[in-house]
Every structure is written in C-alpha cells, then in structure tokens.
Design a protein around this motif. Structure first.
Motif, PDB file in Angstrom:
ATOM      1  N   GLY A 238       0.814  -1.201   0.000  1.00 21.01           N
ATOM      2  CA  GLY A 238       0.000   0.000   0.000  1.00 21.01           C
ATOM      3  C   GLY A 238       0.851   1.255   0.000  1.00 21.01           C
ATOM      4  N   THR A 239       1.964   1.210   0.721  1.00 16.48           N
ATOM      5  CA  THR A 239       2.882   2.353   0.733  1.00 16.48           C
ATOM      6  C   THR A 239       3.463   2.575  -0.652  1.00 16.48           C
ATOM      7  OG1 THR A 239       3.436   1.924   3.050  1.00 16.48           O
ATOM      8  CG2 THR A 239       4.963   3.284   1.794  1.00 16.48           C
ATOM      9  N   LEU A 240       3.842   1.497  -1.329  1.00 17.27           N
ATOM     10  CA  LEU A 240       4.383   1.628  -2.687  1.00 17.27           C
ATOM     11  C   LEU A 240       3.367   2.258  -3.638  1.00 17.27           C
ATOM     12  CD1 LEU A 240       6.263  -1.773  -3.125  1.00 17.27           C
ATOM     13  CD2 LEU A 240       7.294   0.492  -2.961  1.00 17.27           C
ATOM     14  N   SER A 241       2.090   2.018  -3.396  1.00 14.10           N
ATOM     15  CA  SER A 241       1.069   2.557  -4.302  1.00 14.10           C
ATOM     16  C   SER A 241       0.982   4.073  -4.235  1.00 14.10           C
ATOM     17  CB  SER A 241      -0.303   1.937  -3.984  1.00 14.10           C
ATOM     18  OG  SER A 241      -0.798   2.423  -2.743  1.00 14.10           O
ATOM     19  N   THR A 242       1.499   4.680  -3.158  1.00 15.19           N
ATOM     20  CA  THR A 242       1.482   6.147  -3.028  1.00 15.19           C
ATOM     21  C   THR A 242       2.814   6.781  -3.393  1.00 15.19           C
ATOM     22  OG1 THR A 242       2.227   6.271  -0.709  1.00 15.19           O
ATOM     23  CG2 THR A 242      -0.121   5.848  -1.096  1.00 15.19           C
ATOM     24  N   GLN A 243       3.793   5.960  -3.720  1.00 15.41           N
ATOM     25  CA  GLN A 243       5.157   6.459  -3.942  1.00 15.41           C
ATOM     26  C   GLN A 243       5.223   7.339  -5.190  1.00 15.41           C
ATOM     27  OE1 GLN A 243       8.109   3.638  -2.871  1.00 15.41           O
ATOM     28  NE2 GLN A 243       9.554   4.267  -4.454  1.00 15.41           N
ATOM     29  N   ASN A 244       5.840   8.510  -5.033  1.00 13.89           N
ATOM     30  CA  ASN A 244       6.040   9.471  -6.128  1.00 13.89           C
ATOM     31  C   ASN A 244       4.732  10.017  -6.693  1.00 13.89           C
ATOM     32  OD1 ASN A 244       8.890   9.291  -6.061  1.00 13.89           O
ATOM     33  ND2 ASN A 244       8.813   7.396  -7.231  1.00 13.89           N
ATOM     34  N   LYS A 245       3.705  10.041  -5.852  1.00  6.41           N
ATOM     35  CA  LYS A 245       2.415  10.583  -6.272  1.00  6.41           C
ATOM     36  C   LYS A 245       2.019  11.729  -5.354  1.00  6.41           C
ATOM     37  CE  LYS A 245       0.615   6.244  -8.200  1.00  6.41           C
ATOM     38  NZ  LYS A 245      -0.454   5.221  -8.098  1.00  6.41           N
ATOM     39  N   THR A 246       1.253  12.658  -5.890  1.00  8.26           N
ATOM     40  CA  THR A 246       0.777  13.784  -5.106  1.00  8.26           C
ATOM     41  C   THR A 246       0.004  13.296  -3.886  1.00  8.26           C
ATOM     42  OG1 THR A 246       0.593  15.121  -7.095  1.00  8.26           O
ATOM     43  CG2 THR A 246      -0.593  15.894  -5.158  1.00  8.26           C
ATOM     44  N   GLY A 247       0.391  13.796  -2.706  1.00  6.06           N
ATOM     45  CA  GLY A 247      -0.238  13.372  -1.470  1.00  6.06           C
ATOM     46  C   GLY A 247       0.429  12.166  -0.838  1.00  6.06           C
ATOM     47  N   GLY A 248       1.339  11.527  -1.563  1.00  2.98           N
ATOM     48  CA  GLY A 248       2.085  10.401  -1.027  1.00  2.98           C
ATOM     49  C   GLY A 248       3.477  10.824  -0.617  1.00  2.98           C
ATOM     50  N   PHE A 249       4.414   9.864  -0.632  1.00  2.00           N
ATOM     51  CA  PHE A 249       5.778  10.224  -0.255  1.00  2.00           C
ATOM     52  C   PHE A 249       6.698  10.047  -1.457  1.00  2.00           C
ATOM     53  CE2 PHE A 249       6.280   5.720  -0.047  1.00  2.00           C
ATOM     54  CZ  PHE A 249       7.640   5.475  -0.148  1.00  2.00           C
ATOM     55  N   MET A 250       7.767  10.822  -1.456  1.00  2.00           N
ATOM     56  CA  MET A 250       8.710  10.810  -2.558  1.00  2.00           C
ATOM     57  C   MET A 250       9.825   9.811  -2.284  1.00  2.00           C
ATOM     58  SD  MET A 250       7.400  12.903  -4.700  1.00  2.00           S
ATOM     59  CE  MET A 250       5.728  12.594  -4.103  1.00  2.00           C
ATOM     60  N   CYS A 251      10.112   9.000  -3.259  1.00  2.00           N
ATOM     61  CA  CYS A 251      11.101   7.932  -3.160  1.00  2.00           C
ATOM     62  C   CYS A 251      12.435   8.465  -2.627  1.00  2.00           C
ATOM     63  CB  CYS A 251      11.295   7.316  -4.547  1.00  2.00           C
ATOM     64  SG  CYS A 251      12.489   5.976  -4.597  1.00  2.00           S
ATOM     65  N   THR A 252      13.078   7.676  -1.771  1.00  2.00           N
ATOM     66  CA  THR A 252      14.391   8.053  -1.244  1.00  2.00           C
ATOM     67  C   THR A 252      15.525   7.586  -2.145  1.00  2.00           C
ATOM     68  OG1 THR A 252      14.480   6.027   0.075  1.00  2.00           O
ATOM     69  CG2 THR A 252      13.596   7.995   1.138  1.00  2.00           C
ATOM     70  N   SER A 253      15.195   6.921  -3.236  1.00  2.00           N
ATOM     71  CA  SER A 253      16.223   6.433  -4.153  1.00  2.00           C
ATOM     72  C   SER A 253      16.623   7.547  -5.118  1.00  2.00           C
ATOM     73  CB  SER A 253      15.694   5.194  -4.883  1.00  2.00           C
ATOM     74  OG  SER A 253      16.692   4.594  -5.658  1.00  2.00           O
ATOM     75  N   CYS A 254      16.453   7.393  -6.397  1.00  2.00           N
ATOM     76  CA  CYS A 254      17.020   8.335  -7.362  1.00  2.00           C
ATOM     77  C   CYS A 254      16.211   9.624  -7.432  1.00  2.00           C
ATOM     78  CB  CYS A 254      17.120   7.695  -8.739  1.00  2.00           C
ATOM     79  SG  CYS A 254      15.572   7.679  -9.671  1.00  2.00           S
ATOM     80  N   ALA A 255      16.753  10.609  -8.150  1.00  2.00           N
ATOM     81  CA  ALA A 255      16.154  11.941  -8.235  1.00  2.00           C
ATOM     82  C   ALA A 255      15.397  12.149  -9.542  1.00  2.00           C
ATOM     83  CB  ALA A 255      17.255  12.996  -8.104  1.00  2.00           C
TER      84      ALA A 255
ATOM     85  N   SER B  95      15.648  16.039 -10.300  1.00  2.00           N
ATOM     86  CA  SER B  95      16.697  16.441 -11.239  1.00  2.00           C
ATOM     87  C   SER B  95      16.259  17.529 -12.204  1.00  2.00           C
ATOM     88  CB  SER B  95      17.153  15.223 -12.061  1.00  2.00           C
ATOM     89  OG  SER B  95      18.032  14.410 -11.322  1.00  2.00           O
ATOM     90  N   PHE B  96      14.958  17.771 -12.308  1.00  2.00           N
ATOM     91  CA  PHE B  96      14.442  18.751 -13.254  1.00  2.00           C
ATOM     92  C   PHE B  96      14.013  20.046 -12.573  1.00  2.00           C
ATOM     93  CE2 PHE B  96      13.630  14.537 -15.123  1.00  2.00           C
ATOM     94  CZ  PHE B  96      14.408  14.667 -16.266  1.00  2.00           C
ATOM     95  N   SER B  97      14.522  20.267 -11.360  1.00  2.00           N
ATOM     96  CA  SER B  97      14.265  21.500 -10.608  1.00  2.00           C
ATOM     97  C   SER B  97      12.793  21.665 -10.255  1.00  2.00           C
ATOM     98  CB  SER B  97      14.765  22.727 -11.383  1.00  2.00           C
ATOM     99  OG  SER B  97      16.143  22.626 -11.679  1.00  2.00           O
ATOM    100  N   HIS B  98      12.079  20.562 -10.096  1.00  2.00           N
ATOM    101  CA  HIS B  98      10.699  20.589  -9.625  1.00  2.00           C
ATOM    102  C   HIS B  98      10.672  20.155  -8.158  1.00  2.00           C
ATOM    103  CE1 HIS B  98       9.794  20.941 -13.867  1.00  2.00           C
ATOM    104  NE2 HIS B  98       8.516  21.115 -13.592  1.00  2.00           N
ATOM    105  N   VAL B  99       9.862  20.849  -7.371  1.00  2.00           N
ATOM    106  CA  VAL B  99       9.810  20.627  -5.929  1.00  2.00           C
ATOM    107  C   VAL B  99       8.500  19.934  -5.577  1.00  2.00           C
ATOM    108  CG1 VAL B  99       9.800  21.750  -3.665  1.00  2.00           C
ATOM    109  CG2 VAL B  99      11.293  22.614  -5.500  1.00  2.00           C
ATOM    110  N   HIS B 100       8.595  18.888  -4.741  1.00  2.00           N
ATOM    111  CA  HIS B 100       7.450  18.036  -4.431  1.00  2.00           C
ATOM    112  C   HIS B 100       7.264  17.909  -2.927  1.00  2.00           C
ATOM    113  CE1 HIS B 100       7.681  16.359  -8.618  1.00  2.00           C
ATOM    114  NE2 HIS B 100       8.966  16.622  -8.436  1.00  2.00           N
ATOM    115  N   GLY B 101       6.016  17.964  -2.484  1.00  2.00           N
ATOM    116  CA  GLY B 101       5.697  17.638  -1.103  1.00  2.00           C
ATOM    117  C   GLY B 101       5.708  16.138  -0.894  1.00  2.00           C
ATOM    118  N   SER B 102       6.116  15.709   0.298  1.00  2.00           N
ATOM    119  CA  SER B 102       6.211  14.286   0.618  1.00  2.00           C
ATOM    120  C   SER B 102       5.630  14.074   2.007  1.00  2.00           C
ATOM    121  CB  SER B 102       7.669  13.822   0.594  1.00  2.00           C
ATOM    122  OG  SER B 102       7.783  12.457   0.951  1.00  2.00           O
ATOM    123  N   LEU B 103       4.656  13.167   2.093  1.00  2.00           N
ATOM    124  CA  LEU B 103       3.950  12.931   3.349  1.00  2.00           C
ATOM    125  C   LEU B 103       3.982  11.442   3.676  1.00  2.00           C
ATOM    126  CD1 LEU B 103       2.219  14.206   5.600  1.00  2.00           C
ATOM    127  CD2 LEU B 103       0.205  13.789   4.155  1.00  2.00           C
ATOM    128  N   GLY B 104       4.657  11.095   4.780  1.00  2.00           N
ATOM    129  CA  GLY B 104       4.727   9.696   5.198  1.00  2.00           C
ATOM    130  C   GLY B 104       3.490   9.266   5.957  1.00  2.00           C
TER     131      GLY B 104
END
Length: 762
Positions: free
Chosen positions: A44-61, A533-542
């Motif tokens: 379920g956590t993976l389903s929110t990964q890198n999506k608005t309202g979810g959390f941003m991956c700690t791996s690559c940029a 990497s593209f200079s876009h800023v994202h909110g991340s919520l655990g």
C-alpha cells in the motif's frame, strides 16, 4: 528473450540475455520484500510512492510526472522503500551482543540487514560496544563537544536524502556555529556538474524538464545507466523511441538498460516477452575517452556545415548568445582524426554515423551521469558536451538541452537551499538580515578536503546527516585509521553501516524516521519537500507507523543538537521550527523568494512546482553574460599516461544496490550472480596478461603518489569491454582511488579511469 546469464561454449564473455524491466525486475522486488520481511502494508505504501499526497522515493532523483502511472516506482525505488520498511530491528540488545570491532568483519549487506535502528546509542570505548542513551544525554554531550572546539575544525556532512526543510536548517546551524564546512554527497558524484554548468551557462543544474522528452528528436547518452540507476527513466525513453526519436549511447560497458526494455506496466509486453530496442547505436568508448569522442562528433558537424554552405550550425544563436566559438572551431580543426580514434577507442566511421543522427535532428538532448563527472578532467567532459549542444542552439528551447541525471532524491535540492561549502553560492547577506548574525565568508571543505583534514588531524568533529561517508570516500585504507582521532563523531541514520563502526573519542549513533513514516510534531503530521533532477519541488507525506517510538525526525535531531550548541538568539526559533515545518518553508521562501515563493501553497502541485532555470530561458548568468564555448587542452579525461600493464578501472553500482546500500548479490542486468569480488575485463586483455578467466588476482593502485593501495583475491570475469578498461563495484574498490585523483576544478573524486595494475596471487 530469456532473462538468464549466459556464459557457454559459444561465447567468451559473461552477458545477460534479457531486457531491463520485465519479469526480472518483478522478481528483484519480490526477493527484497522477502529478505526484509516487509509487511503486506508495504504494498500500500508503494502505491502512493512518487504521487501527489504520497511520499517521494528516497532512491534516485528522477522526475515525478504530472500524470503518474498506476505504479510510479521502479525496481530500485521499490527496493529502497522495502528496505526502509523492514520488520527487522537493530536494538540495544543487538549491540550488547556484538562489539564494534567484531562488526567490522561483517559485509555492507549484512550490517544493513540487521534492520532499523531503534534507540539513540553512545559508543563506549572501554567495552567497544554501543550502549543505549537518552536523547537529552546525546544532545547535551554533542553540544558540549562542539562548543569546546574551533567551529572551523568541524564538518557537517549531508547525504542526498535529507529534506529541503532539514537541509535549510542544517546549513543555517553550520553558519550560526561558524563554518561553511558543508560537503554533501554531490561532492562525490555531481559537483563537477555544478561547477561546469555554472561557469559556462550560468546555471548549476541541467536545463531540461520531463516535457522535453516528449519533443526531442535525438538523445545522446554519455556515462549514465538508467537500467540500474534510474529505471523510471526507461518509460519516457521507450515512448521517445516509439515516436521516432533516436538514442545514441557512449559507454564503455554495454548496459542492458540502454539496449532494450520490457515495460512491467504493459501487459502485452510482459505476456509475450516483447521488448523495445532503445539505442540505435551503442559506442563502447574507452574509459576517459569521451572528450575525444565528442570532439569527433563536433568535427563531423563542422564538415557537414561546410558541405551545406554554412547552414547547419546555428550562427545566429552563437552570435547572440555565445562566446569562445572561434577558439573552439580552431581547436576542432587542429585535432586529427588519428588522435580522436586513438584516445576514444572508436572508429571514425562509427563516430560519423552518430554525427549523422545529430545533424538530422532538430531537437537534441545530451544526457550524462557519473561516467562524465568522476574524471580528473570531468570539467572538460561536460564542457565538450555543451560545445556539441551549443553548436546548433540546443540549449534553451523545448525538446532540447543538457540533462545530468542525479543520484540521491534530494541531492540537488540540498545545494539549492544552502548546503554548500562555497559561500558565493549562498545568499549570506539575506541570512544575516533574517537571523541577526554575521555568517562566515571563508570557503569550507569539500569531501576531499575533509579526508585530508582527517589525515592531518586538523578536523576535530564530524556530524553525518545520513549516508555512509567513510565507506563512500576514496582512499578508505588511509582515512579509516585516522578517523578514530576525531574528538567527536555523530551519525544520524536509519540503519547500521560500516561508517558507524569507526568512532571518535566521543561518538553517538542517532536513529531517525524514514521518509515513508509519519512525522508527528506539536502541530500535527508534517510534510517535507524534495527537489528532483528537473528543478521541480514536491511535497512528501509519510503514512507508515515509525519503526520505533524512540525515533526522531532528521529536522528535530538537527534542532536538538543546535539548541545545545548555540547561544540563544531571538531570531532563531528551533522549537517553533520543529513544531511546524511550514514555518521553515516560509523561511526558505523568504530566503530564495524568486524560486520558492508561495512554497506552502504550491508544494503539492501535480508534477511538482518548477523553480525555474535561467539558462533554459537563455539568460546566461556567467561572467561574460553569454554561454561559453571551450577549447579543451586534452582529449583524454585522465592525467595518467597509458603504459603496458596499466588499466583504467571504472567503478559502478550493481543492479542490487543503491549507492553504498547493497540489497543483495544479483547484478542481473550484467549477468553476474552471487558475488561482488569481481573484475570485469575483456577476454583479449585476460589473454594478453597471461591470466585465465576465473583466476583470482591482486589489484594494485598505480597513482604514483607514494602510497601503496592494494585489494586481494578478486575474480577475473571475461566481459565485453574496450581493451585497457576494467570494471568493478563501488564501494569495495574505493580504497584504490587516491585522494588526489579528482576533477581538477570541483575536487569530485575520479572514480572512473582509476590507474591500476593486476597481479597474479601466489
């Protein structure tokens, strides 16, 4: 296609007969989940990964699209999350059972397999064990030690995973304390990018956005491997090829991730085994030969321009926006094809075939990774790629640009908000105004400088905000013994790693929340932000329950240390900032208003909010006010001459690895299973040296600086590589890299084209 390693009587090299992605990728994720004993809720956590309202991956940029896939994560992104959500715990009881000296014999993989750290720990030298302590004890002791030393002898290191909020406060803490010693993981990988692009086009980061990949006609790859390092990149590459874009790759190793891709989110491809061929041409340039290869491309463009009556090169763009073109043109004319072929290891005909792709394309993107940055002449590598792009105006228009692919998820963002040893990159006057103090103005330490300071004992304290600094650096064999002479070492981490096993006289290991976990402070659940990497800023919520009730967030930990170190200042409100991260975002917006205005309102925009890029707008913030052509003085990116028996070693990650984190021992995409103590080498070089495949050899550093560097008992694996180029894994081979073997402008360690020799073991 199958997806198994192949090494039989019909060939003489190990290879992989599958594509990137596909069922192999799925198996890799499942195996990691099983090893970590992650709960079913991890899916379920993976389903929110890198999506608005979810959390941003700690791996690559890699960028997060406005319209994400159903599963917006890749194999390695999933592994990073499952690794964080392990059910295994590294508790005080574990440390009572194992001395620190004994743990040094464990592998990197086995150390992290102990699970999540659960309690703050203090190193007790008398017993050689970590022992449990309270947070108050840790903060008080750390503050006391920092107050007892010259601030300029302290180092505040940051890995790429810390949020923008934490990074901003960490940088502020350092300057309030009195130093600019703020190296980060960028120092080890893409600092060459920051220095080169900033000097030549006035922007320290790449000029592309995700949308450019929907319009480009050609993509030129140099020293970057998306299959292992940024697998979500394979989706836009696949779409680009399917609409007619051509990809040309320059890389010593034939990486599966740039040869073919089976998309796990396309049922038709998964069921039939069909894949998409990616590179139309794959040129195995010798390690350090990229300057020569790109010069060959440029010579071809000049020749074609002359043949077409001067209509190919964008002279109007060059006249209006560039300087240095004439000197570069003269250098290209004076450079012979014989030298280009010799230094690149490529045939003229193959370079010219790649040149035809370039001249036929209206919109070209130049992509590179650490295969360009981690060289002694990494600056010149990137400068030559800029030359190629500037010739036809491929900077500052849609579907074109220069695109460095970053590693850690927020390593670029940390630099943006003040993690920098170079004071000229930071708005210090604004900091002085906002926080009522006089910031230090002297240049701080890079990673290489830190290592040298540890060796000469001028460094007294080291605080590590994440990462595995001591394992990631060059010359480990020299630096590790000196590390224990530090007065203070502090490591803020989620899991145990080798860097935690070398301690100063006072030493603390402080566990922190993971990005996927709930961060509850006085004002409620907290959001953090990251920059891609593209200079876009994202909110991340655990949303996950923390691994231990004793964990603190990275931001709260930084604030706790700062409060015990610094004198009271009414303008500095650590408690309020810890209670509500939105206040910190307001500080970022005030400090960097043009880029971060209305940050709190914008952080959950689909695809992230764009903080802008001056070079993309053809506004050149350089000394000349224009984009700069350069005329390289060399064609090889190494400063060590070729000699009989000397090889150019390239260090790489495996498919089962992210930076120093080793998930397992399957380098599936290269056909290597169950081992990391290997050296990949061409069959011709094995024969020429009098070795045999599978033989164990000694690898000896050949930097010629008077220090002996040696690693024993590595297996020779026959592999398709240019003659003289050998390949092995990072970080195991880092002890062979001399501290003075670094880019001449940025001091980025040159982990590519490392001079070594191979010796038979007696």
């Amino acid at each position: 296609m199958t997806d198994e390693p192949r090494n039989d009587d019909t060939i003489d090299t190990v290879t992989y007969e599958g594509s990137s992605g596909g069922w192999g990728s799925m198996r890799g994720m499942v195996q990691t989940m099983a090893r970590q004993m992650s709960s079913p809720g991890a899916l379920g956590t993976l389903s929110t990964q890198n999506k608005t309202g979810g959390f941003m991956c700690t791996s690559c940029a890699w960028g997060k699209p406005k319209h994400p896939h159903a599963f917006e994560f890749c194999e390695n992104g999933a592994k990073a999350t499952l690794w964080e959500l392990t059910s295994q715990r590294c508790t005080p009881q574990f440390f009572s059972q194992h001395s620190v000296s004994d743990l040094r014999s464990w592998t990197d993989h086995d150390l992290e397999m102990t699970g999540r750290l659960t309690h703050p720990m203090r190193y007790d030298a008398a017993s050689d064990h970590y022992v449990e302590c309270s947070w108050d004890e840790a903060f008080t002791a750390i503050g006391s030690e920092l107050k007892s030393i010259d601030p300029k002898s302290a180092v505040f290191y940051a890995s790429g995973r810390a949020s923008l909020e934490t990074s901003y406060l960490y940088a502020l803490f350092a300057r309030l304390y009195g130093h600019n010693n703020l190296p980060d993981s960028s120092n080890m990988c893409h600092e060459t990018t920051s220095v080169t692009l900033n000097e030549l086009i006035g922007s320290p980061v790449g000029t592309c956005t995700l949308e450019d990949f929907e319009e480009c006609d050609a993509i030129f790859f140099f020293g970057q491997n998306p299959g292992t390092n940024s697998p979500r990149f394979l989706h836009p590459l696949q779409k680009a090829v399917e609409r007619g874009c051509k990809i040309v790759t320059f890389n010593p190793i034939r990486e599966t991730g740039l040869l073919s891709f089976t998309n796990p989110q396309r049922p038709g491809q998964m069921l039939t085994g069909r894949d998409t061929d990616l590179s139309c041409q794959y040129l195995q340039v010798r390690a350090g030969g990229d300057i020569a290869a790109i010069m060959g491309l440029c010579k071809y463009v000049f020749a074609q321009d002359e043949a077409r009556g001067g209509t190919l090169i964008d002279r109007a763009f060059i006249a209006k926006h560039c300087t240095g073109f004439d000197a570069f043109r003269d250098k290209a004319a004076a450079t012979s094809w014989e030298r280009i072929e010799q230094e690149s290891g490529l045939r003229r005909a193959d370079i010219e075939e790649a040149g035809r792709v370039y001249v036929e394309a209206e919109r070209v993107i130049g992509i590179y990774g650490m295969g360009l940055t981690q060289h002694v002449h990494g600056f010149e590598n990137i400068a030559m790629l800029l030359n190629l792009l500037l010739m036809r105006g491929h900077i500052g228009r849609p579907g074109a640009g220069i695109c460095p692919v970053r590693g850690h998820s927020n390593v670029q963002g940390q630099r943006t908000v003040g993690i920098a040893e170079k004071p000229e990159l930071v708005p210090l006057d604004k900091f002085a105004e906002m926080f009522d103090f006089d910031p230090p103005r002297d240049t701080g330490m890079t990673t290489v400088d830190v290592c040298e300071a540890v060796l000469d004992r001028s460094a007294k304290a080291f605080i590590g905000l994440g990462g595995n600094f001591l394992r990631a650096i060059p010359d480990q064999g020299r630096v590790e013994p000196a590390w224990e002479d530090l007065q203070l070492t502090v490591q803020i981490a989620t899991k145990l790693n080798r860097g935690h096993l070398f301690n100063g006289r006072t030493s603390y290991l402080l566990p922190c929340l993971g990005r996927s976990e709930e961060d509850i402070q006085a004002s409620g659940p907290q959001t953090v932000t990251i920059e891609d990497s593209f200079s876009h800023v994202h909110g991340s919520l655990g949303h996950r329950t923390p691994a231990s009730e004793h964990l603190m967030s990275e931001l709260a930990t930084v604030a706790g240390i700062a409060k015990q170190t610094l004198a009271p200042n009414p303008a500095v409100r650590w408690d309020a900032w810890t209670a509500d991260y939105a206040i910190v975002r307001d500080l970022i917006a005030e400090t960097f208003h043009e880029e971060f205005h209305d940050m709190n309102a914008r952080m959950f925009e689909a695809g992230g909010f764009y903080r802008g890029n001056s070079a993309r707008e053809r506004i050149w913030k350089t000394k000349s006010g224009k984009a700069q052509f350069t005329a390289p003085e060399m064609l090889a990116a190494t400063n060590v001459a070729d000699e009989e028996g000397r090889y150019r070693l390239v260090t790489v990650r495996s498919n089962d690895q992210f930076n120093t984190t080793i998930y397992g021992y399957s380098d599936r995409l290269r056909g290597i299973e169950g081992k990391r103590d290997v050296i990949l080498i061409s069959p011709a070089d094995i024969e020429a040296a009098g070795f045999v495949a599978g033989q164990r050899v000694r690898i000896v550093g050949d930097a010629g600086d008077g220090h002996h560097r040696q690693i024993d008992h590595f297996e020779l694996v026959p592999y398709d590589l240019p003659s003289g180029t050998i390949v092995g894994y990072y970080p195991e081979l880092n002890p062979l890299i001399a501290l003075n073997h670094h880019d001449q402008t940025s001091k980025t360690p040159a982990s590519k084209a490392v001079p070594v020799r191979l010796e038979a073991e007696s």
